[in-house]
Design an enzyme around this catalytic site. Sequence first.
Site, short mmCIF file in Angstrom:
data_model
loop_
_atom_site.label_atom_id
_atom_site.label_comp_id
_atom_site.label_asym_id
_atom_site.label_seq_id
_atom_site.Cartn_x
_atom_site.Cartn_y
_atom_site.Cartn_z
N HIS A 105 0.90 -1.19 0.25
CA HIS A 105 -0.03 -0.13 0.03
C HIS A 105 0.81 1.46 0.07
CE1 HIS A 105 -3.70 -1.69 0.66
NE2 HIS A 105 -3.32 -2.71 1.01
N THR A 106 1.76 1.16 -0.33
CA THR A 106 3.15 2.47 -0.65
C THR A 106 3.27 2.99 -1.98
OG1 THR A 106 4.45 1.31 -1.02
CG2 THR A 106 4.94 1.83 0.97
N ASP A 107 2.25 2.01 -2.59
CA ASP A 107 2.98 2.48 -4.46
C ASP A 107 1.74 3.43 -4.76
OD1 ASP A 107 0.54 0.81 -3.85
OD2 ASP A 107 0.55 -0.77 -5.77
N LEU A 127 -0.50 -13.25 -7.17
CA LEU A 127 1.31 -13.47 -7.73
C LEU A 127 1.08 -12.71 -9.17
CD1 LEU A 127 2.17 -16.67 -6.87
CD2 LEU A 127 2.34 -14.63 -5.83
N SER A 128 -0.23 -11.96 -9.69
CA SER A 128 0.26 -11.13 -11.17
C SER A 128 0.09 -11.85 -11.95
CB SER A 128 1.27 -10.44 -10.50
OG SER A 128 0.52 -9.76 -9.68
N SER A 129 -0.09 -13.06 -12.38
CA SER A 129 -0.41 -14.18 -13.55
C SER A 129 -1.58 -13.05 -15.62
CB SER A 129 -1.44 -14.85 -13.53
OG SER A 129 -2.78 -14.83 -13.05
N SER A 130 -1.97 -11.87 -14.55
CA SER A 130 -2.64 -11.18 -15.41
C SER A 130 -1.22 -10.03 -16.03
CB SER A 130 -3.71 -9.63 -14.83
OG SER A 130 -3.85 -9.13 -13.65
N ASP A 158 3.20 -4.98 -10.35
CA ASP A 158 3.45 -6.13 -11.15
C ASP A 158 4.63 -6.30 -12.63
OD1 ASP A 158 2.38 -6.51 -8.75
OD2 ASP A 158 0.26 -6.20 -10.00
#
Length: 384
Positions: free
Chosen positions: A35-37, A124-127, A171
């Site tokens: 939640h820093t991004d 795990l950010s497959s998209s 990501d």
Amino acid sequence: MIAKQQLEERFATLFDIPAAHVVRSPGRINIIGEHTDYNEGFVLPTAIDKAIYVALSKRDDNIIRLYAEDFQEFFQISLDDISPVENGWPNYILGVVNQLLERGFSVGGFNLYVDGDVPLGAGLSSSAALECATGFALNVLFDLQIERVEIAKIGQLAEHTFAGVNCGIMDQFASVMSKANHVLKIDCRDLSFSYKPLNLGDYAILLLNTNVKHSLASSAYNDRRSSCEQGVALVKTRYPEVNSLRDISVAMLEEYVRPVDEDIYVKCRFVVQENERLNIACNALEEGDIEMLGQQMFNAHKGLSEEYEVSCTELDFLVEYVKQFPEVLGSRMMGGGFGGCTINLVKRSFVNLLIERISPIYKNKFNLDLTAIKVVASDGTSLL
């Protein structure tokens, strides 16, 4: 790992033509920095040894023909008709094509086959991996000469415009730019980055997937963003040069936010301290102090659960349970919250034993299967 030959054979069977190229683009984990991004802070991701693979070839018309192994499904569209579609998975590919066309690149028709071994729904950010695999593959196929950072940005915008998810850049950036045995320290304000060594020695990274996704996630995300913005606005009245929580100290929050709203103060303080934890973690990595890294992970989870309030019972249980074992140096929830995985730093010789112990207890408590995923920090997007 899916073998190149297997991908090529499947492509040839489906499209009656050999694949010109096969590209691998990995999923990612984030060691610390949650939640820093969106507050212009820092994140510390790395790619993993689980990836999305695309095989592709040119066509002599302007048709895009896709096949997704996961869905056992063909999809076809003309380059002239590209817009978001109902069945979700093609959007990650079409969004990338749309970004290329918007930038004036010359792209023709193509056949593309997609398969992968990134566990879906585990955070795990497959998209992002699919977007980056597509961008990288089309860059090679049509010789577009696009830089890696630009491929990441294209993937992010594809997700905004075609998948309707207003994600940060982490990501895609991690998927494209990672280096084996390193983490990426990314500055989310200007996208400057540096590599930090990830030499874990006798320790390994283990993900424990709760297999839950609570419905709170999206509304809570918007609420947290709003709290952060309100905190910044309050400090800005006294310090006009402040643009985000990145520019703010806990002392400033104490003085200008706490008297107005305690909850906004606590949420903002979490973000400021999470950036501090990340910097401590980076120093620990450079000095090979894995114990200090683990301690920052435990501290981060406490903040995410008790202050930022984005955890859930299942995540909290997993983190609390592993604390009893000296073989576990650190654990925290990973991702936006309310479900998904915990990321754990575990002695290699203890990994299987931990999985054996915790799985039945979790099942008994929540009537859910716990999925254990062993991951290794790996290289970013590549041509096989």
